[in-house]
Design a protein around this motif. Structure first.
Motif, PDB file in Angstrom:
ATOM      1  N   LEU A  40       0.796  -1.344  -0.136  1.00 23.47           N
ATOM      2  CA  LEU A  40       0.036  -0.087  -0.050  1.00 23.47           C
ATOM      3  C   LEU A  40       0.806   1.269  -0.099  1.00 23.47           C
ATOM      4  CD1 LEU A  40      -3.111  -1.016   2.541  1.00 23.47           C
ATOM      5  CD2 LEU A  40      -3.008  -0.682  -0.059  1.00 23.47           C
ATOM      6  N   LEU A  41       1.968   1.309   0.717  1.00 27.71           N
ATOM      7  CA  LEU A  41       2.913   2.410   0.547  1.00 27.71           C
ATOM      8  C   LEU A  41       3.687   2.516  -0.796  1.00 27.71           C
ATOM      9  CD1 LEU A  41       4.374   4.444   2.305  1.00 27.71           C
ATOM     10  CD2 LEU A  41       5.992   2.971   2.935  1.00 27.71           C
ATOM     11  N   ALA A  42       3.910   1.549  -1.417  1.00 24.96           N
ATOM     12  CA  ALA A  42       4.290   1.532  -2.636  1.00 24.96           C
ATOM     13  C   ALA A  42       3.179   2.063  -3.787  1.00 24.96           C
ATOM     14  CB  ALA A  42       4.899   0.214  -3.094  1.00 24.96           C
ATOM     15  N   THR A  43       1.943   1.802  -3.585  1.00 23.30           N
ATOM     16  CA  THR A  43       0.926   2.202  -4.277  1.00 23.30           C
ATOM     17  C   THR A  43       0.867   3.654  -4.053  1.00 23.30           C
ATOM     18  OG1 THR A  43      -0.186   0.022  -4.169  1.00 23.30           O
ATOM     19  CG2 THR A  43      -1.686   2.100  -4.644  1.00 23.30           C
ATOM     20  N   PHE A  44       0.998   4.160  -2.930  1.00 22.00           N
ATOM     21  CA  PHE A  44       0.898   5.544  -2.685  1.00 22.00           C
ATOM     22  C   PHE A  44       1.887   6.314  -3.354  1.00 22.00           C
ATOM     23  CE2 PHE A  44       2.140   9.422  -0.024  1.00 22.00           C
ATOM     24  CZ  PHE A  44       0.959  10.078  -0.134  1.00 22.00           C
ATOM     25  N   SER A  80      -5.558  13.341 -10.936  1.00 21.37           N
ATOM     26  CA  SER A  80      -5.072  13.344  -9.476  1.00 21.37           C
ATOM     27  C   SER A  80      -6.212  12.881  -8.950  1.00 21.37           C
ATOM     28  CB  SER A  80      -4.749  14.642  -9.122  1.00 21.37           C
ATOM     29  OG  SER A  80      -5.814  15.682  -9.209  1.00 21.37           O
ATOM     30  N   LEU A  81      -7.498  13.057  -9.202  1.00 17.25           N
ATOM     31  CA  LEU A  81      -8.566  12.402  -8.703  1.00 17.25           C
ATOM     32  C   LEU A  81      -8.560  10.869  -8.614  1.00 17.25           C
ATOM     33  CD1 LEU A  81     -11.578  12.425  -7.589  1.00 17.25           C
ATOM     34  CD2 LEU A  81     -12.226  12.361  -9.718  1.00 17.25           C
ATOM     35  N   ALA A  82      -8.095  10.594  -9.968  1.00 13.38           N
ATOM     36  CA  ALA A  82      -7.949   8.915 -10.092  1.00 13.38           C
ATOM     37  C   ALA A  82      -6.896   8.138  -9.265  1.00 13.38           C
ATOM     38  CB  ALA A  82      -7.597   8.702 -11.887  1.00 13.38           C
ATOM     39  N   PHE A  83      -5.584   9.175  -9.203  1.00 10.78           N
ATOM     40  CA  PHE A  83      -4.558   8.684  -8.410  1.00 10.78           C
ATOM     41  C   PHE A  83      -4.877   8.438  -6.925  1.00 10.78           C
ATOM     42  CE2 PHE A  83      -1.693  10.702 -11.844  1.00 10.78           C
ATOM     43  CZ  PHE A  83      -1.737   9.474 -12.708  1.00 10.78           C
ATOM     44  N   PHE A  84      -5.634   9.701  -6.372  1.00  8.70           N
ATOM     45  CA  PHE A  84      -5.604   9.653  -4.840  1.00  8.70           C
ATOM     46  C   PHE A  84      -6.876   9.292  -4.244  1.00  8.70           C
ATOM     47  CE2 PHE A  84      -2.485  13.374  -5.988  1.00  8.70           C
ATOM     48  CZ  PHE A  84      -1.262  12.553  -5.611  1.00  8.70           C
ATOM     49  N   TYR A  85      -7.974   9.024  -5.104  1.00  7.58           N
ATOM     50  CA  TYR A  85      -9.271   8.976  -4.162  1.00  7.58           C
ATOM     51  C   TYR A  85      -9.450   7.630  -3.757  1.00  7.58           C
ATOM     52  CZ  TYR A  85     -13.771  10.325  -2.769  1.00  7.58           C
ATOM     53  OH  TYR A  85     -14.761  10.544  -2.034  1.00  7.58           O
ATOM     54  N   SER A 135      -4.813   6.403   4.542  1.00  3.12           N
ATOM     55  CA  SER A 135      -5.898   7.308   4.048  1.00  3.12           C
ATOM     56  C   SER A 135      -6.113   8.819   4.523  1.00  3.12           C
ATOM     57  CB  SER A 135      -7.132   6.268   5.081  1.00  3.12           C
ATOM     58  OG  SER A 135      -8.539   7.158   4.703  1.00  3.12           O
ATOM     59  N   ILE A 136      -5.861   8.991   5.720  1.00  8.46           N
ATOM     60  CA  ILE A 136      -5.764  10.547   6.201  1.00  8.46           C
ATOM     61  C   ILE A 136      -4.761  11.288   5.069  1.00  8.46           C
ATOM     62  CG2 ILE A 136      -4.881  12.134   7.698  1.00  8.46           C
ATOM     63  CD1 ILE A 136      -5.661   9.963   9.927  1.00  8.46           C
ATOM     64  N   VAL A 137      -3.415  10.738   4.634  1.00  8.67           N
ATOM     65  CA  VAL A 137      -2.625  11.491   3.698  1.00  8.67           C
ATOM     66  C   VAL A 137      -3.126  11.547   2.457  1.00  8.67           C
ATOM     67  CG1 VAL A 137      -0.415  11.324   2.659  1.00  8.67           C
ATOM     68  CG2 VAL A 137      -0.651  10.556   5.162  1.00  8.67           C
ATOM     69  N   GLN A 138      -4.128  10.580   1.650  1.00  5.04           N
ATOM     70  CA  GLN A 138      -4.633  10.617   0.489  1.00  5.04           C
ATOM     71  C   GLN A 138      -5.763  11.511   0.630  1.00  5.04           C
ATOM     72  OE1 GLN A 138      -2.904   7.026  -2.094  1.00  5.04           O
ATOM     73  NE2 GLN A 138      -4.880   7.473  -1.940  1.00  5.04           N
TER      74      GLN A 138
END
Length: 554
Positions: A8-12, A318-323, A344-347
């Protein structure tokens, strides 16, 4: 570090990196000329001319003056106007069906919502009927709003926009008609299931999974015309609204299918999945449809391209990347791994990037033509909706912070926030879009223009009352629950006057929906005087002949 955590960190990190690569690629011109792309929605010589079919002749003349245009612009190409009319005609049946069903669900959902609101401060009201208990009527309201009104109105608007954006006839409309029918059957059966006590018990996912599969199938069918029409497109560039519509139509069936696979999610994983879906249905289904509409109608009504086309692409990607992972902040304090909540908070905070991109872009387009809101009913609803999009998104990012969440979690404050997004943003945009679309669908004008203004003010005043009082009451409720010296029932009692104000606001909103519904069906029955001619172009012999030709097919 555990594998799941690392994944998940790598995904972020990948999301952040991909966004910067995308911005760099735009700076190198890999996505084409933004200025040309922004003009893709206009025909030749169409810029410099306003367009709002929901307005009267006086309003349209005032709109033209408000944006500083004169009548000296060159006329549009006859071939292009005829192609546009034919495109509208190709989608009129399926769009009319979807929007009609959506308005019916809106009225029913509003009544259910008003009943559930009253029961919060008068719990003994209607307790003799099992299906009207709060535990049933409230999820009925939620699902009729989300999957009845919001989804079908968004589908109807999207299907009308597709041939407009691709400048060709809609292909495969029958797939969408079948899909819309299956969708409404699913909503009806789901509401009946909840009313009889057969609920899945998960917010946003109350329909039994067997019924939910109908919406998955329907979601695939209503999206099929987009892909067929893309093959016949007559444009070189896909305007940003096409990206939003395509993404929403792809995302919803996938999200809803994964969330409803029986036996796949248990315990903490089920809670995590629940809010993964609950937030993504807002951000990856409703939001793209509303933003697609606003990116089309705002410049179309004003007659000017969007402020910055490249910025619109930043907002989309950015919506697609972060939501996708923001829903976890609803589980702060629960038995969920801390790292998941933190990501989740960061995103959630990172979502300020697409929000600012959209806000700057659309508000800069409107600000120099702000007086146009006085004359354009469509613009009035949509611009208000986009202002509320900015407010709801910023508020949502702030609510994700642990310090704020500690007060607002499990309170009426979050309910007010949800309505700021789904009603003040999404529904307002849909109202404006429907007011623009229906004269072209029905070949008839809105028969009673004053009812449009009445609807707007009832919705605005009603929602303002609802939101302000419920937010205050929810905040005080949260502070009371954190005070160990106060009994829990004091945190309940403190909300009563605010809940009563909520019902007053909800009553005004419901009245506004009844006005809207009456006006909608009055147009369908061809009531009211004939003023301009429903296609609302210029009264030239060529266009009058097109009107007669178009009328024969409606």
């Amino acid at each position: 570090m555990e594998f799941t955590t690392a994944l998940l960190l790598a995904t972020f990190i990948l999301s952040v990196g991909a966004l910067f690569i995308f911005i760099w690629s735009m700076s190198q011109g890999l996505f084409g000329d933004g200025g040309t792309a922004a003009q893709e929605i206009f025909n030749t010589n169409e810029m410099g001319s306003t367009d709002d079919p929901s307005g009267t002749k006086i309003q349209q003349e005032g709109l033209q003056r408000a944006v500083g245009f004169t009548d000296s612009s060159k006329p549009e190409s006859n071939d292009e106007i005829e192609a546009r009319i034919e495109a509208d005609k190709s989608s009129s049946l399926v769009v009319g069906i979807c929007l009609t069903l959506s308005v019916m669900w809106l009225v029913l959902a509003s009544i259910a919502g008003l009943i559930s609101s009253i029961k919060l401060h008068s719990p003994d009201w209607l307790v003799q009927y099992g299906w009207l208990t709060f535990g049933r009527i409230r999820p009925i309201h939620l699902n009729l709003v989300a999957y009845g009104w919001c989804s079908l109105s968004g589908i109807g608007v999207a299907l009308w926009l597709i041939p407009r954006l691709l400048k060709t006839k809609l292909v495969g409309a029958n797939y969408a008609i079948v899909g819309g029918a299956i969708w409404s059957i699913g909503v009806f059966l789901g509401a009946v299931a909840i009313a009889t006590g057969n609920s899945a018990g998960l917010e946003w996912l109350e329909f039994p999974w067997q019924i939910s599969m109908l919406l998955v199938i329907a979601g695939g069918l209503v999206g099929f015309p987009l892909w067929l029409t893309l093959l016949k497109r007559k444009v070189d560039h896909l305007y940003v609204s096409v990206w939003y519509i395509a993404a929403g139509l792809l995302w919803f069936p996938a999200l809803y299918l994964i969330a409803n696979i029986p036996g796949l999610h248990f315990g903490v994983q089920q809670a995590t999945m629940n809010w993964w879906f609950g937030h993504n249905v807002l951000g990856l289904w409703f939001t793209p449809l509303a933003l697609a509409a606003s990116y089309y109608f705002i410049p179309k009504v004003i007659g000017e391209p969007i402020y910055s086309y490249n910025l619109s692409l930043v907002g989309f990607w950015s919506l697609a990347f972060f939501y996708a992972q923001v829903g976890g902040h609803h589980l702060i304090g629960g038995p969920v791994p801390t790292w998941l909540i933190t990501i989740s908070i960061v995103q959630s905070v990172m979502m300020l990037i697409p929000v600012i991109a959209v806000a700057v872009n659309q508000h800069m387009t409107v600000i120099k033509n702000f007086r146009a809101l006085y004359y354009s009913p469509t613009l009035r609803f949509i611009v208000l909706g986009m202002i509320m999009y900015t407010a709801a998104s910023v508020q949502g990012s702030m609510e994700a912070l642990r310090s704020v969440n500690a007060i607002t979690h499990f309170t009426h404050y979050t309910v007010a926030h949800a309505h700021l997004g789904l009603y003040a943003f999404y529904s307002m945009v849909m109202f404006g879009a429907i007011y623009f679309i229906m004269p072209r669908v029905m070949n008839w004008e809105w028969p009673y223009p004053k009812l449009i203004s009445l609807h707007f003010w009832l919705a605005l005043i009603g929602f303002a009352t609802y939101f302000i009082f419920l937010s205050i009451g929810g905040w005080l409720q949260g502070l009371a629950m954190l005070d160990a010296a106060k009994p829990f029932m004091e945190s309940v009692a403190i909300t009563l006057p605010y809940l009563e104000a909520r019902s007053i606001g909800g009553g005004l909103m419901t009245l506004g929906h009844l006005v809207f519904g009456f006006h909608f069906f009055a147009m369908g029955w061809k009531r009211g005087p004939t003023r301009l001619g429903a296609t609302l172009f210029a009264d030239t012999p060529f266009l009058l002949n097109l009107q007669k030709k178009f009328t024969k097919h409606v």
